[in-house]
Design a protein around this motif. Structure first.
Motif, PDB file in Angstrom:
ATOM      1  N   LYS A 101       0.843  -1.206   0.000  1.00 32.98           N
ATOM      2  CA  LYS A 101       0.000   0.000   0.000  1.00 32.98           C
ATOM      3  C   LYS A 101       0.875   1.252   0.000  1.00 32.98           C
ATOM      4  O   LYS A 101       0.626   2.202  -0.755  1.00 32.98           O
ATOM      5  N   VAL A 102       1.916   1.240   0.830  1.00 30.04           N
ATOM      6  CA  VAL A 102       2.818   2.399   0.890  1.00 30.04           C
ATOM      7  C   VAL A 102       3.487   2.612  -0.464  1.00 30.04           C
ATOM      8  O   VAL A 102       3.556   3.740  -0.961  1.00 30.04           O
ATOM      9  N   CYS A 103       3.967   1.543  -1.084  1.00 30.23           N
ATOM     10  CA  CYS A 103       4.617   1.662  -2.394  1.00 30.23           C
ATOM     11  C   CYS A 103       3.638   2.176  -3.445  1.00 30.23           C
ATOM     12  O   CYS A 103       3.989   3.016  -4.279  1.00 30.23           O
ATOM     13  N   LYS A 104       2.442   1.662  -3.409  1.00 35.39           N
ATOM     14  CA  LYS A 104       1.427   2.073  -4.390  1.00 35.39           C
ATOM     15  C   LYS A 104       1.129   3.562  -4.250  1.00 35.39           C
ATOM     16  O   LYS A 104       1.027   4.277  -5.252  1.00 35.39           O
ATOM     17  N   GLU A 105       0.991   4.030  -3.018  1.00 35.99           N
ATOM     18  CA  GLU A 105       0.705   5.444  -2.790  1.00 35.99           C
ATOM     19  C   GLU A 105       1.902   6.324  -3.146  1.00 35.99           C
ATOM     20  O   GLU A 105       1.742   7.460  -3.594  1.00 35.99           O
ATOM     21  N   HIS A 106       3.090   5.796  -2.975  1.00 32.98           N
ATOM     22  CA  HIS A 106       4.302   6.583  -3.159  1.00 32.98           C
ATOM     23  C   HIS A 106       4.767   6.658  -4.616  1.00 32.98           C
ATOM     24  O   HIS A 106       5.379   7.651  -5.010  1.00 32.98           O
ATOM     25  N   GLU A 107       4.463   5.644  -5.405  1.00 35.87           N
ATOM     26  CA  GLU A 107       5.076   5.538  -6.733  1.00 35.87           C
ATOM     27  C   GLU A 107       4.795   6.733  -7.639  1.00 35.87           C
ATOM     28  O   GLU A 107       5.640   7.106  -8.454  1.00 35.87           O
ATOM     29  N   SER A 108       3.646   7.371  -7.518  1.00 38.41           N
ATOM     30  CA  SER A 108       3.339   8.504  -8.404  1.00 38.41           C
ATOM     31  C   SER A 108       4.076   9.779  -7.990  1.00 38.41           C
ATOM     32  O   SER A 108       4.213  10.703  -8.793  1.00 38.41           O
ATOM     33  N   LYS A 109       4.570   9.841  -6.782  1.00 31.66           N
ATOM     34  CA  LYS A 109       5.217  11.054  -6.281  1.00 31.66           C
ATOM     35  C   LYS A 109       6.732  10.921  -6.142  1.00 31.66           C
ATOM     36  O   LYS A 109       7.391  11.875  -5.781  1.00 31.66           O
ATOM     37  N   CYS A 110       7.263   9.764  -6.434  1.00 28.37           N
ATOM     38  CA  CYS A 110       8.670   9.487  -6.178  1.00 28.37           C
ATOM     39  C   CYS A 110       9.566  10.149  -7.230  1.00 28.37           C
ATOM     40  O   CYS A 110       9.324  10.033  -8.428  1.00 28.37           O
TER      41      CYS A 110
ATOM     42  N   SER B  62       2.672   2.360 -12.202  1.00 31.70           N
ATOM     43  CA  SER B  62       1.307   2.431 -11.683  1.00 31.70           C
ATOM     44  C   SER B  62       0.453   1.293 -12.218  1.00 31.70           C
ATOM     45  O   SER B  62      -0.557   0.945 -11.627  1.00 31.70           O
TER      46      SER B  62
ATOM     47  N   PHE C 276       7.356  13.114  -0.761  1.00 25.91           N
ATOM     48  CA  PHE C 276       6.002  13.684  -0.824  1.00 25.91           C
ATOM     49  C   PHE C 276       6.033  15.176  -0.848  1.00 25.91           C
ATOM     50  O   PHE C 276       6.715  15.899  -0.308  1.00 25.91           O
TER      51      PHE C 276
END
Length: 141
Positions: free
Chosen positions: A85-94, A106, A141
């Motif tokens: 979940k953390v990776c999924k949320e983070h991948e667009s902002k990394c 994504s 973030f």
């Protein structure tokens, strides 16, 4: 007239005493053999009981260990779900990934995001502790 014949020869009387002596010796042997057999059977039953007790204790220990491992697996699965979940949320902002890889990432499972970059989750886990990863993600973030 009824005639009774009694042989009082010495050979017959010695035969009788010899025969009774053999019978008592045979009887003694039989009794000793039965007693030994009874004792051996008792020892065998005691060994079987001890073995059954040992197996029961081993069974209980294995059941306890199994319950512990099931709980550990449950915790690890929860941990994997959290990090996915953390990776999924983070991948667009990394900022560590090129833009084309972010778009591709994504669509992919979070565990496979690093496959095109030369990184792997195992490598990142080896390089960073959980707290380090949290801080790194927080900086993105």
């Amino acid at each position: 007239m009824d005639e009774t014949f009694v042989d009082s020869s010495p050979t017959q009387s010695s035969d009788d005493s010899q025969e009774s002596s053999e019978n008592s010796t045979t009887g003694d042997r039989r009794m000793k053999r039965r007693e030994k057999n009874r004792e051996a059977a008792q020892r065998s039953r005691q060994k079987m009981t001890a073995r059954a007790d040992e197996l029961h204790k081993e069974y209980e220990n294995l059941e306890k260990e199994n319950r512990s491992l099931v709980e550990e697996i449950k915790g690890l699965k929860e941990n994997v779900a959290f990090w996915e979940k953390v990776c999924k949320e983070h991948e667009s902002k990394c900022f560590l990934f090129p833009p084309d890889l972010k778009e591709l990432g994504s669509l992919l499972h979070p565990a496979s995001i690093f496959s095109g970059t030369g990184f792997s989750q195992e490598l990142l886990s080896d390089l960073f502790s959980s707290d380090d990863l949290k801080n790194l993600i927080g900086e993105c973030f």
